[in-house]
Structures are given as C-alpha cells and as structure tokens.
Write an enzyme that holds these catalytic residues in place. Structure first.
Site, PDB file in Angstrom:
ATOM      1  N   SER A 127     110.980 -69.085 -17.390  1.00 33.73           N
ATOM      2  CA  SER A 127     112.195 -68.414 -17.866  1.00 33.73           C
ATOM      3  C   SER A 127     113.352 -69.394 -18.017  1.00 33.73           C
ATOM      4  O   SER A 127     113.500 -70.336 -17.238  1.00 33.73           O
ATOM      5  CB  SER A 127     112.595 -67.342 -16.859  1.00 33.73           C
ATOM      6  OG  SER A 127     113.901 -66.885 -17.108  1.00 33.73           O
ATOM      7  N   TYR A 151     116.165 -67.322 -23.290  1.00 30.57           N
ATOM      8  CA  TYR A 151     117.251 -66.359 -23.415  1.00 30.57           C
ATOM      9  C   TYR A 151     118.233 -67.042 -24.340  1.00 30.57           C
ATOM     10  O   TYR A 151     118.812 -68.070 -23.988  1.00 30.57           O
ATOM     11  CB  TYR A 151     117.888 -66.060 -22.054  1.00 30.57           C
ATOM     12  CG  TYR A 151     117.171 -64.977 -21.268  1.00 30.57           C
ATOM     13  CD1 TYR A 151     116.746 -63.801 -21.898  1.00 30.57           C
ATOM     14  CD2 TYR A 151     116.951 -65.104 -19.904  1.00 30.57           C
ATOM     15  CE1 TYR A 151     116.108 -62.798 -21.184  1.00 30.57           C
ATOM     16  CE2 TYR A 151     116.314 -64.102 -19.183  1.00 30.57           C
ATOM     17  CZ  TYR A 151     115.898 -62.956 -19.834  1.00 30.57           C
ATOM     18  OH  TYR A 151     115.269 -61.963 -19.128  1.00 30.57           O
ATOM     19  N   THR A 177     112.931 -63.878 -25.836  1.00 23.28           N
ATOM     20  CA  THR A 177     113.115 -62.513 -25.325  1.00 23.28           C
ATOM     21  C   THR A 177     114.298 -61.865 -26.025  1.00 23.28           C
ATOM     22  O   THR A 177     115.435 -62.347 -25.933  1.00 23.28           O
ATOM     23  CB  THR A 177     113.325 -62.555 -23.796  1.00 23.28           C
ATOM     24  OG1 THR A 177     112.145 -63.130 -23.221  1.00 23.28           O
ATOM     25  CG2 THR A 177     113.523 -61.156 -23.230  1.00 23.28           C
ATOM     26  N   ARG A 287     112.904 -52.562 -17.204  1.00 21.10           N
ATOM     27  CA  ARG A 287     114.171 -53.027 -16.637  1.00 21.10           C
ATOM     28  C   ARG A 287     115.337 -52.974 -17.612  1.00 21.10           C
ATOM     29  O   ARG A 287     116.454 -53.318 -17.264  1.00 21.10           O
ATOM     30  CB  ARG A 287     114.007 -54.469 -16.135  1.00 21.10           C
ATOM     31  CG  ARG A 287     113.043 -54.574 -14.984  1.00 21.10           C
ATOM     32  CD  ARG A 287     112.569 -55.986 -14.744  1.00 21.10           C
ATOM     33  NE  ARG A 287     113.541 -56.894 -14.155  1.00 21.10           N
ATOM     34  CZ  ARG A 287     113.848 -56.952 -12.871  1.00 21.10           C
ATOM     35  NH1 ARG A 287     113.251 -56.130 -12.033  1.00 21.10           N
ATOM     36  NH2 ARG A 287     114.725 -57.817 -12.420  1.00 21.10           N
ATOM     37  N   SER A 316     104.101 -55.200 -19.215  1.00 18.81           N
ATOM     38  CA  SER A 316     104.829 -54.069 -18.621  1.00 18.81           C
ATOM     39  C   SER A 316     103.869 -53.056 -18.003  1.00 18.81           C
ATOM     40  O   SER A 316     103.293 -52.223 -18.705  1.00 18.81           O
ATOM     41  CB  SER A 316     105.782 -53.380 -19.607  1.00 18.81           C
ATOM     42  OG  SER A 316     106.782 -54.307 -20.029  1.00 18.81           O
ATOM     43  N   VAL A 318     101.117 -53.937 -16.005  1.00 19.38           N
ATOM     44  CA  VAL A 318      99.772 -54.426 -15.676  1.00 19.38           C
ATOM     45  C   VAL A 318      99.706 -54.745 -14.178  1.00 19.38           C
ATOM     46  O   VAL A 318     100.512 -55.530 -13.664  1.00 19.38           O
ATOM     47  CB  VAL A 318      99.429 -55.708 -16.473  1.00 19.38           C
ATOM     48  CG1 VAL A 318      98.092 -56.273 -16.014  1.00 19.38           C
ATOM     49  CG2 VAL A 318      99.421 -55.415 -17.964  1.00 19.38           C
ATOM     50  N   ARG A 339     105.685 -58.491 -11.994  1.00 21.06           N
ATOM     51  CA  ARG A 339     106.012 -58.279 -10.573  1.00 21.06           C
ATOM     52  C   ARG A 339     104.895 -58.668  -9.595  1.00 21.06           C
ATOM     53  O   ARG A 339     105.191 -59.245  -8.537  1.00 21.06           O
ATOM     54  CB  ARG A 339     106.416 -56.831 -10.348  1.00 21.06           C
ATOM     55  CG  ARG A 339     107.771 -56.490 -10.981  1.00 21.06           C
ATOM     56  CD  ARG A 339     108.125 -55.051 -10.675  1.00 21.06           C
ATOM     57  NE  ARG A 339     109.353 -54.603 -11.270  1.00 21.06           N
ATOM     58  CZ  ARG A 339     109.455 -54.082 -12.496  1.00 21.06           C
ATOM     59  NH1 ARG A 339     108.399 -53.997 -13.273  1.00 21.06           N
ATOM     60  NH2 ARG A 339     110.630 -53.660 -12.941  1.00 21.06           N
TER      61      ARG A 339
HETATM   62  C1  LIG Z   1     112.339 -60.149 -11.116  1.00 22.91           C
HETATM   63  C2  LIG Z   1     112.083 -60.176 -12.592  1.00 22.91           C
HETATM   64  C3  LIG Z   1     112.691 -61.153 -13.354  1.00 22.91           C
HETATM   65  C4  LIG Z   1     112.456 -61.211 -14.732  1.00 22.91           C
HETATM   66  N1  LIG Z   1     113.026 -62.219 -15.457  1.00 22.91           N
HETATM   67  C5  LIG Z   1     112.730 -62.330 -16.768  1.00 22.91           C
HETATM   68  C6  LIG Z   1     113.213 -63.434 -17.505  1.00 22.91           C
HETATM   69  O1  LIG Z   1     113.902 -64.289 -16.981  1.00 22.91           O
HETATM   70  N2  LIG Z   1     112.877 -63.515 -18.811  1.00 22.91           N
HETATM   71  C7  LIG Z   1     112.092 -62.554 -19.439  1.00 22.91           C
HETATM   72  O2  LIG Z   1     111.813 -62.671 -20.628  1.00 22.91           O
HETATM   73  N3  LIG Z   1     111.626 -61.512 -18.738  1.00 22.91           N
HETATM   74  C8  LIG Z   1     111.903 -61.383 -17.433  1.00 22.91           C
HETATM   75  N4  LIG Z   1     111.374 -60.345 -16.719  1.00 22.91           N
HETATM   76  C9  LIG Z   1     110.431 -59.417 -17.385  1.00 22.91           C
HETATM   77  C10 LIG Z   1     109.002 -59.962 -17.319  1.00 22.91           C
HETATM   78  O3  LIG Z   1     108.839 -61.106 -18.121  1.00 22.91           O
HETATM   79  C11 LIG Z   1     107.984 -58.926 -17.797  1.00 22.91           C
HETATM   80  O4  LIG Z   1     108.332 -58.451 -19.074  1.00 22.91           O
HETATM   81  C12 LIG Z   1     107.861 -57.751 -16.837  1.00 22.91           C
HETATM   82  O5  LIG Z   1     107.969 -58.147 -15.502  1.00 22.91           O
HETATM   83  C13 LIG Z   1     106.502 -57.081 -17.067  1.00 22.91           C
HETATM   84  O6  LIG Z   1     106.390 -55.934 -16.346  1.00 22.91           O
HETATM   85  P1  LIG Z   1     105.658 -55.854 -14.903  1.00 22.91           P
HETATM   86  O7  LIG Z   1     106.600 -56.441 -13.917  1.00 22.91           O
HETATM   87  O8  LIG Z   1     105.486 -54.385 -14.755  1.00 22.91           O
HETATM   88  O9  LIG Z   1     104.348 -56.616 -14.998  1.00 22.91           O
HETATM   89  C14 LIG Z   1     111.612 -60.250 -15.346  1.00 22.91           C
HETATM   90  C15 LIG Z   1     110.998 -59.278 -14.572  1.00 22.91           C
HETATM   91  C16 LIG Z   1     111.217 -59.232 -13.206  1.00 22.91           C
HETATM   92  C17 LIG Z   1     110.514 -58.183 -12.396  1.00 22.91           C
END
Ligand SMILES: Cc1cc2nc3c(=O)[nH]c(=O)nc-3n(C[C@H](O)[C@H](O)[C@H](O)COP(=O)(O)O)c2cc1C
Length: 387
Positions: A127, A151, A177, A287, A316, A318, A339
C-alpha cells in the site's frame, strides 16, 4: 515447498511431538483470536467497516449463498494450483491485498508480511499507506514477487514520484485504488477518535519522498511535522479524478495496471477502453460505501462484460479455500485476501502471516480436489449451485 495440501500432514505429524498450530486453522476464527492480542484502537481499525457495516456482512453472506457441488471419480491425483496473471506465474490464485498501517498490528508490519509472502511465493501488494517506505519493504521481500498500490494523491508530481520509486524498487504491477479518494464514515474509528495517519503511522512513503519533502520545506523533523501531516491530509485523495485522468498512469507506468474498487460492468468496460490491463472487483472489504452490493455479487456481470479483455481479480470477504474456489468459479482469475493476514500478523508476525497463507492454500487445494477439480482452471459455474 511441496504441494500446499502437504501442510495438513505437517500439522498432524508435528502433533505426534505434541506441537499444535499457534493460530486457528479455521481462518474465520482469526478475528476473535486477534482481538485478544490487539489494542482496541488497532482491532477497531482492522475489523471495522463503513457505517452500519452492512456491506461487510453482505460480502460474507454472498459467499454463504453460493454452494459448491462435489463431483466424484474424476482422478484428481495430479493437481496444480498455479495461475498466470499479467504474464507472471503464481503458485496459487491468491495475493495479499494492500493493507496500510501494518505496524499497528505488529512492529515489523509490512516487512514481516513481505518476508512471509516471499517464503510462500505469493505476491504481496504494498500500500501507499504502508508503515515502512516501499524501498525497505522491497528489500525485506528480496526476490519475492511484489506489486505496488497507489493512492493517487492530488499533487501529480508526488504521484509520478511514487510510481518512479516503485518501479526502481522492483514492484512489477500497479494497483490503483479508486474507491478511497476520501475516507468513509467509519464509526469504530470515530468512536475512538482514532486515525493512525494523524499519529504519523502509514505516512512513510510520503515522508521519505523527495517531492513531498520539498513541499514541506525539507526532511520531516519534529519542527515541520505538523505541516507535513497537514500536507498529507490535503493531498491524500482527489475526488475530482475522472476517467480521462487514467492517461496519466499510462504515461508514468509501463507495466500492467489494475484498477481496484470496480463494482459495475460499465466501469470495467471503461477501464478496458482506457487501456488498463485489469480490474479488481472490490468494495474495500466493506470499508467505504455502507449498504453496498456484495463484491461477490458484482463479480459475475463484470467477468461477463470484460473477462475476455481484462484480467479480473477479486477481493472483499475471502476467508477460506472454498471462498477462493467460489470466486474463481464466478469469474475471478485470482483473489486478494485482506483482514485474515492482518490477524495472522497480529498473532505471530512473519510466521503468523505464513500460517494464514499456508492454511488458505492447503484448504483451497483440498476443497478443489474434493469437489472433483484439479486446478483453478477447472473452477467454473458448473462447480456451484446457484443461490
Ligand atoms: C486494515 C486495512 C487497511 C487497508 N488498507 C488499504 C490500503 O492501504 N489500500 C487499499 O487499496 N486497500 C486497503 N484496504 C482494503 C484491502 O486492500 C481489501 O480490499 C480488503 O481488505 C478486502 O476485504 P477483506 O478484508 O474482507 O479480505 C485495507 C483493508 C484493511 C482491513
């Protein structure tokens, strides 16, 4: 390393010497285990979603609705989980999703994650909001396959600098993203008034960047730190971006580009028209938009619309090997897991992330075989019963 499913025997054999896995092997149980070791702030940040968290629940419910139909007597003795994504051979159709601020889960943060992923040969997506600079994470990954997630900041020069650094540090594909040009309403974080970035976590790529430093009057010190944090706030996202802006990415990145956050077939078609290489069907793990469509429900129409033109990846919700199988059957080439590996990181650092990856790949191989499939390519709609 042998076949992923060998991990099963490894665990049982270690049990003869009284060893037990130190983290749950049912990956849906990781959240509860991690809750016990994380601070309330960090746990809320990772486990939380937008608003009433209805999207996160929908993500999981969609996986529950689709069911696998086991098939018998098909000779599944020779199995191969590998797939090719953007010309890159992967040992399994699984990547680690970009997750920012990983040092709130474990002091080694993204460095531990990169080492674990490299040891299993899985691609880790770093990230922009990482707790360590992308060059340091690349060094930890060694020869490990790595992609970079952007980002897209308001300052174009800063965006170009990030891409240049990522290329120089050996990140081979770019994930952009699109769904987080501003942070969503996240009550768990709001209730605790907790945003790691404002505490200086997750800003390493910014603070180490020459363009960023120039804008805040030099390297970030105690003196200009407040200015630097305000500059981060002002620059983090850009709600004014449109499809026309994608040309900028092509100018500054010559490798594969995947757009993350796509949930509508028309947006996927526009990605293809704009010369992108892939899309990641994702709602950011629930989120961002509350009450949104489950990401798994968005997948089939997108795969139908652009599967022949673009690489379709998915995330999302999995959690298990069977979830991976279902996403593949519904049109994904590979999935990203979020996660669960953050919970593994919290529970055991590098070893914890490796545990999660090995469990997931073993579970995937066993589910494929027991369903009568020998590899990801066999996972089609035929393998599922419609909801
Ligand atoms: C703590 C946390 C931080 C995240 N940070 C980013 C990020 O910096 N960039 C991004 O594209 N997605 C971020 N995401 C989203 C994840 O890349 C991903 O889309 C998401 O976690 C997938 O869903 P899942 O947690 O149910 O597997 C973040 C998710 C979490 C839980």
């Amino acid at each position: 390393m042998g076949a992923p499913a060998d991990f099963q025997n490894e665990i049982y054999l270690a049990g003869l010497g009284d060893a037990r896995p130190t983290a749950p092997t049912d990956l849906t149980k990781l959240e509860d285990a991690a809750r016990a070791v994380l601070s309330a702030d960090a746990f809320g940040y990772v486990a939380g979603s937008a608003g009433s968290e209805s999207t996160a629940r929908a993500n999981r419910a969609a996986f529950e609705r689709w069911r696998i139909v086991p098939r018998m007597l098909r000779d599944v003795s020779a199995r191969d989980l590998s797939v090719e994504v953007f010309g890159q051979r992967m040992p399994a159709p699984v990547l680690l999703a970009p997750l920012g601020v990983q040092s709130i889960f474990h002091p080694d943060g993204e460095l531990a994650t990169a080492r674990a992923a490299a040891s299993v040969g899985v691609t880790s997506v770093l990230s922009t909001a990482s707790s360590f600079a992308m060059e340091d994470v690349a060094e930890a990954a060694g020869d490990g396959p790595r992609w970079y997630q952007l980002y897209w900041p308001k300052d174009r020069e800063l965006a170009a600098s990030f891409l240049e650094r990522a290329k120089a540090a050996g990140y081979t594909a770019l994930v952009v993203t699109l769904d987080t040009f501003t942070l969503a309403w996240r009550p768990r974080d709001l209730d605790r008034a907790y945003l790691p970035f404002l505490r200086g976590i997750g800003v390493a790529n910014y603070f180490s960047d020459p363009v960023f430093q120039r804008a805040v009057g030099g390297p970030v010190t105690d003196e200009n730190r407040p200015t630097a944090l305000l500059h981060w706030v002002a620059n983090f996202g850009n709600p004014a971006l449109t499809w026309d802006d994608l040309a900028f990415l092509r100018e500054h990145w010559d490798g594969p580009i995947a757009l993350k956050g796509i949930q509508h077939p028309d947006d996927a078609r526009r990605a293809a028209d704009a010369g992108m290489d892939g899309v990641i069907v994702s709602n950011h793990g629930g989120r961002q938009v509350d009450g949104a469509v489950a990401s798994l429900d968005a997948l089939p129409p997108i795969a139908d619309a652009v599967g022949d033109r673009l690489t379709v990846l998915f995330d999302s919700g999995v959690r298990t090997g069977s979830d991976v199988l279902k996403a593949l059957a519904l049109g994904a080439k590979a999935v990203l897991v979020g996660r669960p590996f953050a919970y593994g990181l919290a529970l055991g650092g590098e070893a914890g992330v490796r545990h999660v990856l090995r469990c997931l790949l073993a579970d995937l191989e066993l589910n494929l075989a027991l369903a009568g499939l020998t590899g990801p390519g066999d996972a089609t709609l035929d393998a599922l019963a419609a909801p």
